[in-house]
Scaffold this active site. Sequence first.
Site, PDB file in Angstrom:
ATOM      1  N   GLY A 199      -4.462  -4.428  -3.804  1.00  0.00           N
ATOM      2  CA  GLY A 199      -5.456  -3.386  -4.073  1.00  0.00           C
ATOM      3  C   GLY A 199      -4.686  -2.146  -4.477  1.00  0.00           C
ATOM      4  O   GLY A 199      -4.039  -1.518  -3.638  1.00  0.00           O
ATOM      5  N   HIS A 200      -4.670  -1.841  -5.768  1.00  0.00           N
ATOM      6  CA  HIS A 200      -3.876  -0.722  -6.285  1.00  0.00           C
ATOM      7  C   HIS A 200      -4.801   0.385  -6.768  1.00  0.00           C
ATOM      8  O   HIS A 200      -5.629   0.165  -7.641  1.00  0.00           O
ATOM      9  CB  HIS A 200      -2.967  -1.206  -7.422  1.00  0.00           C
ATOM     10  CG  HIS A 200      -1.926  -2.197  -6.974  1.00  0.00           C
ATOM     11  ND1 HIS A 200      -1.003  -2.757  -7.808  1.00  0.00           N
ATOM     12  CD2 HIS A 200      -1.663  -2.717  -5.743  1.00  0.00           C
ATOM     13  CE1 HIS A 200      -0.222  -3.579  -7.115  1.00  0.00           C
ATOM     14  NE2 HIS A 200      -0.605  -3.573  -5.865  1.00  0.00           N
TER      15      HIS A 200
ATOM     16  N   GLN B 158       1.997  -6.147  -3.085  1.00  0.00           N
ATOM     17  CA  GLN B 158       2.445  -6.222  -1.689  1.00  0.00           C
ATOM     18  C   GLN B 158       3.764  -5.444  -1.512  1.00  0.00           C
ATOM     19  O   GLN B 158       3.984  -4.491  -2.226  1.00  0.00           O
ATOM     20  CB  GLN B 158       2.595  -7.673  -1.218  1.00  0.00           C
ATOM     21  CG  GLN B 158       1.271  -8.419  -1.075  1.00  0.00           C
ATOM     22  CD  GLN B 158       0.728  -8.976  -2.373  1.00  0.00           C
ATOM     23  OE1 GLN B 158       1.428  -9.662  -3.086  1.00  0.00           O
ATOM     24  NE2 GLN B 158      -0.520  -8.707  -2.682  1.00  0.00           N
TER      25      GLN B 158
ATOM     26  N   ASP C  69       0.806  -1.224   0.000  1.00  0.00           N
ATOM     27  CA  ASP C  69       0.000   0.000   0.000  1.00  0.00           C
ATOM     28  C   ASP C  69       0.841   1.277   0.000  1.00  0.00           C
ATOM     29  O   ASP C  69       0.439   2.307   0.552  1.00  0.00           O
ATOM     30  CB  ASP C  69      -0.967   0.018   1.208  1.00  0.00           C
ATOM     31  CG  ASP C  69      -1.876  -1.195   1.218  1.00  0.00           C
ATOM     32  OD1 ASP C  69      -2.225  -1.658   0.117  1.00  0.00           O
ATOM     33  OD2 ASP C  69      -2.228  -1.667   2.314  1.00  0.00           O
TER      34      ASP C  69
ATOM     35  N   LYS D 102       1.975   1.860  -5.131  1.00  0.00           N
ATOM     36  CA  LYS D 102       2.526   1.220  -6.339  1.00  0.00           C
ATOM     37  C   LYS D 102       1.615   1.443  -7.548  1.00  0.00           C
ATOM     38  O   LYS D 102       2.087   1.653  -8.661  1.00  0.00           O
ATOM     39  CB  LYS D 102       2.704  -0.301  -6.107  1.00  0.00           C
ATOM     40  CG  LYS D 102       3.701  -0.636  -5.018  1.00  0.00           C
ATOM     41  CD  LYS D 102       3.734  -2.124  -4.763  1.00  0.00           C
ATOM     42  CE  LYS D 102       2.434  -2.660  -4.211  1.00  0.00           C
ATOM     43  NZ  LYS D 102       2.083  -2.180  -2.865  1.00  0.00           N
TER      44      LYS D 102
HETATM   45  P1  GDP Z   1      -0.683   0.213  -3.536  1.00  0.00           P
HETATM   46  O1  GDP Z   1      -1.293  -1.032  -3.045  1.00  0.00           O
HETATM   47  O2  GDP Z   1       0.785   0.284  -3.273  1.00  0.00           O
HETATM   48  O3  GDP Z   1      -1.006   0.508  -4.981  1.00  0.00           O
HETATM   49  O4  GDP Z   1      -1.326   1.412  -2.695  1.00  0.00           O
HETATM   50  P2  GDP Z   1      -2.889   1.593  -2.330  1.00  0.00           P
HETATM   51  O5  GDP Z   1      -3.614   2.045  -3.541  1.00  0.00           O
HETATM   52  O6  GDP Z   1      -3.393   0.394  -1.622  1.00  0.00           O
HETATM   53  O7  GDP Z   1      -2.800   2.718  -1.231  1.00  0.00           O
HETATM   54  C1  GDP Z   1      -2.204   3.956  -1.490  1.00  0.00           C
HETATM   55  C2  GDP Z   1      -3.269   5.062  -1.300  1.00  0.00           C
HETATM   56  O8  GDP Z   1      -2.637   6.324  -1.266  1.00  0.00           O
HETATM   57  C3  GDP Z   1      -4.262   5.140  -2.442  1.00  0.00           C
HETATM   58  O9  GDP Z   1      -5.488   5.556  -1.950  1.00  0.00           O
HETATM   59  C4  GDP Z   1      -3.662   6.204  -3.360  1.00  0.00           C
HETATM   60  O10 GDP Z   1      -4.622   6.863  -4.150  1.00  0.00           O
HETATM   61  C5  GDP Z   1      -3.061   7.134  -2.356  1.00  0.00           C
HETATM   62  N1  GDP Z   1      -1.854   7.847  -2.767  1.00  0.00           N
HETATM   63  C6  GDP Z   1      -0.837   7.453  -3.553  1.00  0.00           C
HETATM   64  N2  GDP Z   1       0.150   8.381  -3.580  1.00  0.00           N
HETATM   65  C7  GDP Z   1      -0.277   9.394  -2.788  1.00  0.00           C
HETATM   66  C8  GDP Z   1       0.325  10.634  -2.372  1.00  0.00           C
HETATM   67  O11 GDP Z   1       1.430  10.982  -2.723  1.00  0.00           O
HETATM   68  N3  GDP Z   1      -0.412  11.382  -1.515  1.00  0.00           N
HETATM   69  C9  GDP Z   1      -1.643  11.041  -1.068  1.00  0.00           C
HETATM   70  N4  GDP Z   1      -2.276  11.841  -0.231  1.00  0.00           N
HETATM   71  N5  GDP Z   1      -2.212   9.884  -1.427  1.00  0.00           N
HETATM   72  C10 GDP Z   1      -1.532   9.071  -2.266  1.00  0.00           C
HETATM   73  P1  IMO Z   2      -0.908  -4.276  -2.172  1.00  0.00           P
HETATM   74  O1  IMO Z   2      -0.438  -4.831  -3.493  1.00  0.00           O
HETATM   75  C1  IMO Z   2      -1.021  -4.698   2.143  1.00  0.00           C
HETATM   76  C2  IMO Z   2      -1.268  -8.771   3.730  1.00  0.00           C
HETATM   77  C3  IMO Z   2      -2.549  -9.193   4.417  1.00  0.00           C
HETATM   78  C4  IMO Z   2      -1.985 -10.156   5.435  1.00  0.00           C
HETATM   79  C5  IMO Z   2      -0.869 -10.849   4.672  1.00  0.00           C
HETATM   80  C6  IMO Z   2      -1.242 -12.191   4.065  1.00  0.00           C
HETATM   81  O2  IMO Z   2      -2.195  -3.528  -2.241  1.00  0.00           O
HETATM   82  O3  IMO Z   2       0.183  -3.509  -1.511  1.00  0.00           O
HETATM   83  P2  IMO Z   2      -2.720 -12.930   1.995  1.00  0.00           P
HETATM   84  O4  IMO Z   2      -4.167 -12.721   1.700  1.00  0.00           O
HETATM   85  O5  IMO Z   2      -1.811 -12.382   0.952  1.00  0.00           O
HETATM   86  O6  IMO Z   2      -2.395 -14.355   2.331  1.00  0.00           O
HETATM   87  O7  IMO Z   2      -2.451 -12.090   3.348  1.00  0.00           O
HETATM   88  O8  IMO Z   2      -0.499  -9.955   3.641  1.00  0.00           O
HETATM   89  N1  IMO Z   2      -1.438  -8.252   2.362  1.00  0.00           N
HETATM   90  C7  IMO Z   2      -1.322  -6.957   2.028  1.00  0.00           C
HETATM   91  N2  IMO Z   2      -1.102  -5.874   2.797  1.00  0.00           N
HETATM   92  N3  IMO Z   2      -1.096  -4.569   0.812  1.00  0.00           N
HETATM   93  C8  IMO Z   2      -1.291  -5.652   0.024  1.00  0.00           C
HETATM   94  O9  IMO Z   2      -1.250  -5.588  -1.315  1.00  0.00           O
HETATM   95  C9  IMO Z   2      -1.449  -6.917   0.629  1.00  0.00           C
HETATM   96  N4  IMO Z   2      -1.678  -8.167   0.171  1.00  0.00           N
HETATM   97  C10 IMO Z   2      -1.649  -8.975   1.227  1.00  0.00           C
HETATM   98  O10 IMO Z   2      -3.180  -8.086   5.028  1.00  0.00           O
HETATM   99  O11 IMO Z   2      -1.406  -9.444   6.506  1.00  0.00           O
HETATM  100 MG    MG Z   3      -2.860  -1.636  -1.807  1.00  0.00          MG
END
Ligand code: GDP
Ligand code: IMO
Ligand code: MG
Length: 428
Positions: free
Chosen positions: A40-41, A225, A13, A16
Amino acid sequence: MSAFIVVGAQWGDEGKGKMTDYLAEDADVVVRYQGGNNAGHTVEVGDKQYKLHLIPSGVLYENKLNVIGNGLVVDPKALFEEMDYLKGLGVDITPEKLIVSDRAQVIMPYHKVLDALKEKARGKNDIGTTGKGIGPSYTDKFERCGIRVCDLMHKDVFKTKLMENIEMKNAYITKVLDGEELNFDEIYAQYLDYAERLRPFVKDVSVRVYDEIKAGKKVLFEGAQGMLLDIDHGTYPYVTSSNTTSGGVCSGVGIGPNMIQNAVGIAKAYTTRVGKGPFPTELNDETGEWIRTKGHEYGVTTGRSRRCGWLDLVILKTTARVCGLTSFAVTKIDTLAGLEKIKVCVGYKFNNEVIDYFPASLEDLALCEPIYEEFEGWEEKIEDARSYDELPENAKKYLKRIEEFTGVKIAIVSVGPKRDQTMMVGEI
Ligand code: GDP
Ligand code: IMO
Ligand code: MG
């Protein structure tokens, strides 16, 4: 540079999805190499937000090839739901735009059932998985009883493999885990339908990606991840079941290391984690709550609250080493605006020594005490900054310290979720 990796530098999170979308503008092919719909991207373009789980984050551009590599575990139901969701947002997923590896593993209904029942059986020692069947599907892969996409393409092969699996899984589910038996006929019929919808997308990904690179195309490998969720290098057993680190690219796509030039580590300006497991710089106080609220730190896949804490440079240094980072992209620095003081962990006190790496044993990690440096915060909002010079001096000092400690330069600074809230400050 013709092929590079975007990899999560913490516990996932980090942003990416946003950074892949940003960097994909300059790429021809975007490839996922591991994980599944546990990811979840989030990508935001204009006033639209897209939540991607399995489909690579290059999909919002026309004329780019998106690839699901052999290293993934693919839930066909989730894949089609995601395609339908994207269609609803005006993004059509065609076989010209997306290909799926014939060697990828298929997530079956029993994997999801097993994920839930095993978590329940672990009781207070549960991992806090996403419940998507990821662990049980990878278990079958290594047990060598998994069903691959190519098996699904052959009705008879699929029937035999499914029968063997259902028999074994039903015995385990009912006799050991006290769950309910699954019905072969229903699953068989349902997956034959999935097979036909999937068929036009199925390709040999290793051949295609190799050919693209050889033809001089730019290829971006999108990690899911993050470093500390890696099955080998993460906080085992509180990890996911795949190699999330750069090393996962070669095996998860089928190309050699000499084809890849760069690896960009996506690092959030503070640290978050979802699910259970150690987190040395976690803030279980009002500052942690403040960061969670300001940064909207809630999971994209499960909606769970993310645990929040200070930036841990020990983690980033470890990622730099394990992933061979050539640069960092720092995200969410805008979230920190308004804090009077900001702490950064620069080592752990462990048995009267100072260490700057992650110990393997969680028992040892529990004894590690973070050593902090304190930085002055900044009041100015920076979401509208578009160049390094526009950042407050204290934010620059904070970023400089990341570079000094890790020995890796920052190439990109992100100041908001949208595509244009991004500044290039160096080479990736
Ligand atoms: P990922 O799993 O690495 O793709 O990240 P997620 O999408 O799960 O979580 C990142 C969150 O931060 C998302 O809601 C993005 O829209 C948001 N985000 C990404 N870069 C920035 C930033 O520079 N500033 C802010 N405020 N939000 C950001
Ligand atoms: P992105 O790509 C954050 C965590 C779960 C749990 C552990 C194992 O959005 O960064 P699983 O279902 O993979 O067997 O769960 O890994 N986890 C993540 N945490 N971002 C993710 O993906 C994750 N995918 C799995 O919360 O702790
Ligand atoms: Mg994510």
